[in-house]
Scaffold this motif. Structure first.
Motif, PDB file in Angstrom:
ATOM      1  N   THR A 178     105.323   4.162  52.636  1.00 41.58           N
ATOM      2  CA  THR A 178     106.188   3.336  51.813  1.00 41.58           C
ATOM      3  C   THR A 178     105.471   2.904  50.548  1.00 41.58           C
ATOM      4  N   LEU A 179     106.140   3.094  49.431  1.00 36.20           N
ATOM      5  CA  LEU A 179     105.698   2.539  48.155  1.00 36.20           C
ATOM      6  C   LEU A 179     106.508   1.274  47.910  1.00 36.20           C
ATOM      7  N   LEU A 180     105.842   0.219  47.495  1.00 38.87           N
ATOM      8  CA  LEU A 180     106.504  -1.051  47.243  1.00 38.87           C
ATOM      9  C   LEU A 180     106.647  -1.243  45.735  1.00 38.87           C
ATOM     10  N   ALA A 181     107.882  -1.443  45.295  1.00 36.64           N
ATOM     11  CA  ALA A 181     108.181  -1.604  43.873  1.00 36.64           C
ATOM     12  C   ALA A 181     108.396  -3.075  43.556  1.00 36.64           C
ATOM     13  N   GLY A 182     107.842  -3.511  42.443  1.00 36.07           N
ATOM     14  CA  GLY A 182     107.909  -4.910  42.051  1.00 36.07           C
ATOM     15  C   GLY A 182     109.235  -5.348  41.468  1.00 36.07           C
ATOM     16  N   ASN A 183     110.062  -4.400  41.033  1.00 36.37           N
ATOM     17  CA  ASN A 183     111.368  -4.774  40.476  1.00 36.37           C
ATOM     18  C   ASN A 183     112.309  -3.571  40.590  1.00 36.37           C
ATOM     19  N   PRO A 184     113.613  -3.808  40.413  1.00 37.21           N
ATOM     20  CA  PRO A 184     114.578  -2.711  40.583  1.00 37.21           C
ATOM     21  C   PRO A 184     114.367  -1.529  39.635  1.00 37.21           C
ATOM     22  N   ALA A 185     113.940  -1.783  38.413  1.00 36.39           N
ATOM     23  CA  ALA A 185     113.728  -0.678  37.469  1.00 36.39           C
ATOM     24  C   ALA A 185     112.591   0.227  37.946  1.00 36.39           C
ATOM     25  N   VAL A 186     111.509  -0.366  38.432  1.00 39.28           N
ATOM     26  CA  VAL A 186     110.387   0.419  38.950  1.00 39.28           C
ATOM     27  C   VAL A 186     110.825   1.191  40.189  1.00 39.28           C
ATOM     28  N   SER A 187     111.604   0.548  41.042  1.00 41.55           N
ATOM     29  CA  SER A 187     112.113   1.214  42.243  1.00 41.55           C
ATOM     30  C   SER A 187     112.922   2.455  41.869  1.00 41.55           C
ATOM     31  N   ALA A 188     113.813   2.314  40.897  1.00 43.07           N
ATOM     32  CA  ALA A 188     114.641   3.440  40.471  1.00 43.07           C
ATOM     33  C   ALA A 188     113.792   4.573  39.900  1.00 43.07           C
TER      34      ALA A 188
END
Length: 113
Positions: free
Chosen positions: A72-82
């Motif tokens: 799992t990679l953890l993204a700090g915000n929705p833009a990074v997640s996308a």
């Protein structure tokens, strides 16, 4: 030769006599040792893909848990997640070329604290 007691980290209180340091405790417990090994592998995977991440994005990506199903990679915000989701094929290719097994890579959004 007697073993030396673990040295405390700066700013922490010394350990009482007979107390094992964290490294010793982890090495002596199979479950905790396995957890530490998975944590090291997760960090190594992140180090392998970090050069592919745009520099402004790097501080917002953290190594998450790794298990038999994937990493799992953890993204700090929705833009990074996308963006991470768009990059998954490239990231997985890098991991395979870096010698990691072909586990699935998941992206999860870090919840705000």
């Amino acid at each position: 030769m007697a073993s030396q007691p673990p040295k405390p980290s700066p700013g922490s209180a010394p350990l009482p006599p007979g107390t094992r340091g964290i490294d010793q405790a982890l090495a002596g417990n199979q479950a905790l040792g396995s957890l530490m090994q998975r944590m090291r592998e997760s960090e190594a995977r992140l180090a392998a893909i970090r050069p592919l991440l745009p520099p402004p994005m790097r501080p917002h990506v953290k190594a998450g848990p790794i298990d038999e199903d994937g990493w799992t990679l953890l993204a700090g915000n929705p833009a990074v997640s996308a963006k991470l989701r768009q990059m998954l094929p490239t990231l997985m290719n890098r991991l395979q070329h870096s010698g990691f097994d072909a586990r699935a890579v998941r992206v999860k959004l870090l919840s705000p604290t």
